[in-house]
Design a protein around this motif. Structure first.
Motif, PDB file in Angstrom:
ATOM      1  N   LEU A 134     -33.630 -37.728 -27.025  1.00  0.00           N
ATOM      2  CA  LEU A 134     -32.452 -37.773 -25.996  1.00  0.00           C
ATOM      3  C   LEU A 134     -31.860 -39.261 -25.974  1.00  0.00           C
ATOM      4  CD1 LEU A 134     -34.648 -35.850 -23.327  1.00  0.00           C
ATOM      5  CD2 LEU A 134     -32.400 -35.198 -24.216  1.00  0.00           C
ATOM      6  N   ALA A 135     -32.459 -40.130 -26.199  1.00  0.00           N
ATOM      7  CA  ALA A 135     -31.791 -41.470 -26.309  1.00  0.00           C
ATOM      8  C   ALA A 135     -30.926 -41.597 -27.383  1.00  0.00           C
ATOM      9  CB  ALA A 135     -33.026 -42.514 -26.317  1.00  0.00           C
ATOM     10  N   SER A 136     -31.301 -41.051 -28.537  1.00  0.00           N
ATOM     11  CA  SER A 136     -30.390 -41.281 -29.699  1.00  0.00           C
ATOM     12  C   SER A 136     -29.015 -40.274 -29.635  1.00  0.00           C
ATOM     13  CB  SER A 136     -31.115 -41.045 -31.003  1.00  0.00           C
ATOM     14  OG  SER A 136     -31.465 -39.530 -31.154  1.00  0.00           O
ATOM     15  N   GLY A 137     -29.238 -39.108 -28.767  1.00  0.00           N
ATOM     16  CA  GLY A 137     -28.105 -38.340 -28.853  1.00  0.00           C
ATOM     17  C   GLY A 137     -28.143 -37.053 -29.775  1.00  0.00           C
ATOM     18  N   GLU A 138     -29.284 -37.028 -30.338  1.00  0.00           N
ATOM     19  CA  GLU A 138     -29.693 -36.197 -31.361  1.00  0.00           C
ATOM     20  C   GLU A 138     -29.721 -34.717 -30.528  1.00  0.00           C
ATOM     21  OE1 GLU A 138     -33.504 -34.261 -33.534  1.00  0.00           O
ATOM     22  OE2 GLU A 138     -33.580 -36.292 -33.019  1.00  0.00           O
ATOM     23  N   ILE A 139     -30.230 -34.763 -29.148  1.00  0.00           N
ATOM     24  CA  ILE A 139     -30.230 -33.662 -28.509  1.00  0.00           C
ATOM     25  C   ILE A 139     -29.583 -33.945 -27.087  1.00  0.00           C
ATOM     26  CG2 ILE A 139     -31.946 -32.328 -29.590  1.00  0.00           C
ATOM     27  CD1 ILE A 139     -33.865 -33.305 -27.383  1.00  0.00           C
ATOM     28  N   VAL A 140     -28.951 -32.806 -26.509  1.00  0.00           N
ATOM     29  CA  VAL A 140     -28.470 -32.998 -25.380  1.00  0.00           C
ATOM     30  C   VAL A 140     -29.553 -32.301 -24.203  1.00  0.00           C
ATOM     31  CG1 VAL A 140     -26.681 -32.319 -23.413  1.00  0.00           C
ATOM     32  CG2 VAL A 140     -26.092 -33.236 -26.067  1.00  0.00           C
ATOM     33  N   GLY A 141     -29.795 -33.044 -22.870  1.00  0.00           N
ATOM     34  CA  GLY A 141     -30.822 -32.273 -22.023  1.00  0.00           C
ATOM     35  C   GLY A 141     -29.782 -32.053 -20.603  1.00  0.00           C
ATOM     36  N   ARG A 170     -28.055 -22.798 -10.662  1.00  0.00           N
ATOM     37  CA  ARG A 170     -26.652 -22.889 -10.664  1.00  0.00           C
ATOM     38  C   ARG A 170     -26.331 -24.455 -10.411  1.00  0.00           C
ATOM     39  NH1 ARG A 170     -21.865 -20.152  -9.739  1.00  0.00           N
ATOM     40  NH2 ARG A 170     -20.502 -20.989  -8.224  1.00  0.00           N
ATOM     41  N   TRP A 171     -25.100 -24.462 -11.262  1.00  0.00           N
ATOM     42  CA  TRP A 171     -24.538 -26.116 -10.993  1.00  0.00           C
ATOM     43  C   TRP A 171     -25.105 -26.901 -11.904  1.00  0.00           C
ATOM     44  CZ3 TRP A 171     -19.970 -26.063  -9.352  1.00  0.00           C
ATOM     45  CH2 TRP A 171     -19.484 -25.252  -8.359  1.00  0.00           C
ATOM     46  N   ILE A 172     -25.637 -26.525 -13.196  1.00  0.00           N
ATOM     47  CA  ILE A 172     -26.635 -27.226 -13.907  1.00  0.00           C
ATOM     48  C   ILE A 172     -25.645 -27.936 -14.930  1.00  0.00           C
ATOM     49  CG2 ILE A 172     -28.399 -27.279 -15.519  1.00  0.00           C
ATOM     50  CD1 ILE A 172     -29.073 -26.252 -12.552  1.00  0.00           C
ATOM     51  N   GLY A 173     -25.348 -29.507 -14.562  1.00  0.00           N
ATOM     52  CA  GLY A 173     -24.597 -30.266 -15.605  1.00  0.00           C
ATOM     53  C   GLY A 173     -25.128 -30.251 -16.767  1.00  0.00           C
ATOM     54  N   ASN A 174     -24.032 -30.374 -17.633  1.00  0.00           N
ATOM     55  CA  ASN A 174     -24.399 -30.249 -19.234  1.00  0.00           C
ATOM     56  C   ASN A 174     -24.977 -28.794 -19.795  1.00  0.00           C
ATOM     57  OD1 ASN A 174     -24.133 -32.898 -18.710  1.00  0.00           O
ATOM     58  ND2 ASN A 174     -26.077 -33.681 -19.506  1.00  0.00           N
ATOM     59  N   GLY A 175     -24.889 -27.785 -18.845  1.00  0.00           N
ATOM     60  CA  GLY A 175     -25.787 -26.781 -18.794  1.00  0.00           C
ATOM     61  C   GLY A 175     -25.073 -25.741 -19.983  1.00  0.00           C
ATOM     62  N   THR A 176     -23.809 -25.770 -20.283  1.00  0.00           N
ATOM     63  CA  THR A 176     -23.380 -24.869 -21.378  1.00  0.00           C
ATOM     64  C   THR A 176     -23.527 -25.488 -22.720  1.00  0.00           C
ATOM     65  OG1 THR A 176     -21.094 -26.145 -21.566  1.00  0.00           O
ATOM     66  CG2 THR A 176     -21.348 -24.150 -19.864  1.00  0.00           C
ATOM     67  N   PHE A 177     -24.165 -26.771 -23.005  1.00  0.00           N
ATOM     68  CA  PHE A 177     -24.178 -27.049 -24.284  1.00  0.00           C
ATOM     69  C   PHE A 177     -25.557 -28.087 -24.369  1.00  0.00           C
ATOM     70  CE2 PHE A 177     -21.830 -30.469 -22.181  1.00  0.00           C
ATOM     71  CZ  PHE A 177     -22.332 -31.720 -22.780  1.00  0.00           C
ATOM     72  N   SER A 178     -26.225 -27.945 -23.530  1.00  0.00           N
ATOM     73  CA  SER A 178     -27.674 -28.775 -23.699  1.00  0.00           C
ATOM     74  C   SER A 178     -28.492 -28.133 -24.851  1.00  0.00           C
ATOM     75  CB  SER A 178     -28.154 -28.635 -22.277  1.00  0.00           C
ATOM     76  OG  SER A 178     -28.598 -27.328 -21.845  1.00  0.00           O
ATOM     77  N   ASP A 179     -29.501 -28.964 -25.253  1.00  0.00           N
ATOM     78  CA  ASP A 179     -30.237 -28.038 -26.277  1.00  0.00           C
ATOM     79  C   ASP A 179     -31.608 -27.863 -25.582  1.00  0.00           C
ATOM     80  OD1 ASP A 179     -29.111 -28.853 -28.906  1.00  0.00           O
ATOM     81  OD2 ASP A 179     -28.924 -30.672 -27.862  1.00  0.00           O
ATOM     82  N   ILE A 180     -31.783 -28.584 -24.585  1.00  0.00           N
ATOM     83  CA  ILE A 180     -33.079 -28.290 -23.561  1.00  0.00           C
ATOM     84  C   ILE A 180     -32.675 -28.602 -22.115  1.00  0.00           C
ATOM     85  CG2 ILE A 180     -34.769 -29.223 -25.501  1.00  0.00           C
ATOM     86  CD1 ILE A 180     -34.942 -31.702 -23.689  1.00  0.00           C
ATOM     87  N   THR A 181     -33.393 -27.551 -21.583  1.00  0.00           N
ATOM     88  CA  THR A 181     -33.165 -27.818 -19.800  1.00  0.00           C
ATOM     89  C   THR A 181     -34.442 -28.085 -19.153  1.00  0.00           C
ATOM     90  OG1 THR A 181     -30.891 -26.516 -20.072  1.00  0.00           O
ATOM     91  CG2 THR A 181     -32.298 -26.740 -17.962  1.00  0.00           C
TER      92      THR A 181
END
Length: 392
Positions: A125-132, A167-178
């Motif tokens: 997450l810190a490296s930006g490899e994945i989006v949360g 609902r209202w999940i920020g980054n939710g359309t392109f996150s790799d993990i939630t």
């Protein structure tokens, strides 16, 4: 590169930072001005998130300053607050993305995950490899999440099956993990799970038609018998109290972002007051315009004093829920006043996106509401004052 105090920091709170912190903040400010500010109005208008900023912000350490496993150097909570402020004074949508990536995704894993989970996920997450992303709010459960959570988790051997909606999940359309919070059907306690967004049964749909934080990709999420292995259950998230530990930290960061949003509007208003000519002189030379600017600076200064102290208390280990709650409700209320005064100063131009202030004015509405409404934060502080809970 020389470090300079921000125009809205009248009392020089940035002077509390170490030289290393000032250097890191200067590098971040330079990138924001050169690469982010020129594109944010277009992204806001198109309701698109500028995904090209994810990796550069990671290289600047933006997602990792707070967590021992990944932070590039020892730093203070005050410095981390100024990072949120710096981003928000350029664009609140990018600040919200960073708040989700660093505060809610990294923060949840750092606070409630096992050491093995921290080692596995925080560097990625810190490296930006994945989006949360962070999935707590539901279509029918917002402020009452502590009691009203409807998403369920049912254990089946070494697996969990999640069912429900968020609902209202920020980054939710392109996150790799939630991070999904769900109620255990066995004991009724809220537990946290790291969910891969490509898992069968997981669906994210973008929320359209927003008038605030338009570049933030908020999603409706459905969970239809989504299978999660036990190893991805957050090992130290065993009740809603554990989720609240994360929210106490991020609520303080939202307060910093509120100050940054107000400061961005104020800086735009000051610049406009010097260039806009009416009645034969720049409007900054008129008394009523100066009144708007002075009131705005007063709000910013008072709010900045509050968030600096709250962050100092975090460093001291003395920050409690009521401290971050009071900061969030106060700073967002003052932000709302300030962006309105700054928009007023522009007259008709204040509703035109190219002047920036319209974006700050609109984005303030979402910041005012998320991470705890005014009413809920008021009740948290009220409970401390009176010793009595008045939530229901």
């Amino acid at each position: 590169m020389t470090f300079e105090l921000l125009p809205g920091d009248l009392y020089g709170y940035e002077g509390l930072l170490t030289d290393q912190e000032k250097t890191a903040l200067t590098n971040l400010r330079s990138y924001l001005e050169s690469d982010v500010r020129p594109i944010v109005n277009g992204c806001w208008e198109r309701a698109e998130f500028p995904e090209e900023v994810v990796r550069p912000l990671a290289k600047l350490g933006t997602y990792s300053f707070g967590w021992p496993e990944t932070r590039p150097f020892a730093n203070s909570a005050v410095f981390r607050g100024f990072v949120a402020l710096e981003i928000a004074r350029v664009d609140a949508s990018v600040a919200t993305f960073v708040g989700v990536q660093n505060g809610l995704a990294c923060g949840t894993i750092s606070v409630t995950g096992s050491q093995e989970q921290r080692d596995e996920w925080l560097p990625r997450l810190a490296s930006g490899e994945i989006v949360g992303a962070f999935g707590l709010t539901e279509p029918l459960s917002g402020s009452d999440a502590a009691q009203g959570l409807r998403t369920t988790a049912t254990r089946d051997g070494d697996l969990w099956r999640l069912n429900g909606a968020k609902r209202w999940i920020g980054n939710g359309t392109f996150s790799d993990i939630t991070i999904i919070w769900a109620k255990d059907t066995a004991d009724g306690q809220v537990k946290g799970f790291i969910v891969h967004t490509d898992a069968p049964g997981y669906t994210a749909t973008k929320i359209e038609g927003k008038i605030s934080l338009r570049a933030v990709q908020n999603a409706d999420i459905t969970l239809d018998d989504v299978v999660v292995p036990e190893r991805n259950r957050l090992q130290n998230a065993n009740s809603f109290k554990d989720a609240a530990k994360v929210l106490r930290l991020t609520r303080a960061e939202v307060s910093w972002a509120a100050v940054g949003t107000a400061m961005g509007a104020y800086e735009a208003a000051v610049a406009y007051s010097r260039e806009r000519v009416q009645f034969g002189k720049a409007i900054g030379g008129h008394q009523l315009v100066q009144d708007l600017l002075v009131k705005s600076l007063g709000n910013i200064t008072a709010s900045l004093a509050m968030v600096v102290r709250v962050s100092q208390m975090l460093d001291e280990g003395s920050q409690r829920d009521e401290h971050s709650a009071l900061a969030k409700l106060y700073t967002t209320a003052r932000m709302r006043e300030t962006v309105a005064w700054c928009r007023e100063l522009f007259g008709g131009n204040g509703i035109v996106l190219s002047y920036d202030v319209a974006r700050f004015f609109s984005d303030a509405e979402a910041i005012y509401s998320y991470e705890g409404t005014q009413e809920m934060n008021t009740l948290i502080v009220g409970r401390t004052i009176t010793g009595q809970a008045a939530f229901v």
